[in-house]
Design an enzyme around this catalytic site. Structure first.
Site, PDB file in Angstrom:
ATOM      1  N   LYS A   1      34.712  35.562  36.145  1.00 43.80           N
ATOM      2  CA  LYS A   1      35.402  36.081  34.965  1.00 43.80           C
ATOM      3  C   LYS A   1      35.283  35.104  33.799  1.00 43.80           C
ATOM      4  O   LYS A   1      35.603  33.923  33.938  1.00 43.80           O
ATOM      5  CB  LYS A   1      36.869  36.329  35.301  1.00 43.80           C
ATOM      6  CG  LYS A   1      37.678  37.035  34.231  1.00 43.80           C
ATOM      7  CD  LYS A   1      39.082  37.350  34.765  1.00 43.80           C
ATOM      8  CE  LYS A   1      39.901  38.167  33.780  1.00 43.80           C
ATOM      9  NZ  LYS A   1      41.242  38.489  34.340  1.00 43.80           N
TER      10      LYS A   1
ATOM     11  N   CYS B   1      38.593  42.853  34.783  1.00 42.39           N
ATOM     12  CA  CYS B   1      39.862  43.094  34.090  1.00 42.39           C
ATOM     13  C   CYS B   1      39.760  42.826  32.578  1.00 42.39           C
ATOM     14  O   CYS B   1      39.119  43.588  31.862  1.00 42.39           O
ATOM     15  CB  CYS B   1      40.971  42.286  34.746  1.00 42.39           C
ATOM     16  SG  CYS B   1      42.640  42.879  34.354  1.00 42.39           S
TER      17      CYS B   1
ATOM     18  N   GLU C   1      40.784  43.380  41.344  1.00 46.52           N
ATOM     19  CA  GLU C   1      40.612  41.956  41.022  1.00 46.52           C
ATOM     20  C   GLU C   1      41.377  41.075  42.021  1.00 46.52           C
ATOM     21  O   GLU C   1      42.514  41.393  42.396  1.00 46.52           O
ATOM     22  CB  GLU C   1      41.150  41.719  39.610  1.00 46.52           C
ATOM     23  CG  GLU C   1      41.108  40.285  39.109  1.00 46.52           C
ATOM     24  CD  GLU C   1      41.717  40.145  37.721  1.00 46.52           C
ATOM     25  OE1 GLU C   1      41.515  39.095  37.091  1.00 46.52           O
ATOM     26  OE2 GLU C   1      42.387  41.096  37.249  1.00 46.52           O
TER      27      GLU C   1
END
Length: 255
Positions: free
Chosen positions: A111, A144, A43
């Site tokens: 994200k 994540c 990430e």
């Protein structure tokens, strides 16, 4: 169809894009030499998850970083998935991009589930999922913390996703995500999950490693310790039919 995938568990090169790209060049080249079709890196690999200069260094989609990454893929003949800080006007996103072995962008994701006050202060959340084809498999990207939300994985599985690629920046002591959460989601949602974390330290963060590739029957196809590593697994592995779960089909909503 034979299909191998690699994970790059590297050191965060905070604000040092030249060194980060050199690391990726070595990783993609090695992955290609071992027959991998994609390499998944962590990430915010550019410019580093714990960078204090994210908003300053963030780049637009298609900018110089993307051009360099596409060139790496073309040179090595291997695709690449990794996280980066994306600038869109005055807004910054925690994003991930995927290139195929010809250097063509095949997926882009922002994200949706931001972790903690720091991420929420820096980034705007994304608002959509990203599904694409990877070597004949229906694939998706999460980043994540996203992978810890069962409703996201359920929605992807219901849309036919088979392969989930997850750049992550998971610090100590959260190794339980690799050891427990990711395998549980893989078996409960019938997914192959490729989870790529950092190794070592980045400022005040110590990463726990634990990059892993998990099959839909819960089999661990690859798992790393805390040190830098390049993992590779053959995704033509055939899951044990007796271990495949049917929750998606069997679920009965109750109030």
């Amino acid at each position: 169809m034979p299909f191998s995938i690699a994970l790059w568990q590297g050191i965060a090169r905070t604000d040092d894009v030249a060194t980060a790209l050199a690391d990726l060049r070595a990783g993609v080249t090695a992955a290609a030499a071992m027959g991998a079709r994609f390499l998944v890196a962590p990430e915010l690999f550019l410019p580093g998850y714990n960078s204090a200069r994210i908003t300053e260094l963030a780049q637009p989609r298609g900018g110089d970083w993307h051009q360099a990454l596409a060139a790496l893929c073309r040179a090595a003949g291997c695709g690449l998935v990794l996280g980066y800080a994306e600038r869109a006007g005055d807004t910054v996103y925690n994003s991930a991009v995927a290139f195929d072995a010809a250097g063509q962008e095949v997926a882009h994701y922002r994200k949706t589930q931001l972790f903690g006050p720091r991420e929420k202060a820096i980034f705007a959340p994304g608002d959509s999922l990203c599904i694409f084809e990877a070597e004949g498999r229906r694939a998706a990207i999460l980043i994540c913390y996203d992978v810890e939300f069962a409703p996201l994985l359920r929605e992807l599985a219901l849309q036919g996703v088979q392969l989930l690629l997850v750049p992550t920046a998971n610090p100590e002591p959260n190794i339980h995500v690799s050891r427990l959460v990711v395998p549980a989601h893989a078996i409960n949602h019938g997914l192959t999950i490729c989870y790529a974390n950092y190794a070592g330290r980045e400022g005040d963060l110590a990463y726990c490693g634990g990059s892993t590739i998990v099959a839909p029957d819960g089999a661990i196809l690859a798992f790393s310790g805390p040190a830098p590593a390049l993992l590779i697994a053959d995704l033509s592995y055939q899951p044990d039919p007796a271990l495949l779960q049917t929750q998606l089909a069997d679920y009965r909503r109750v109030r």
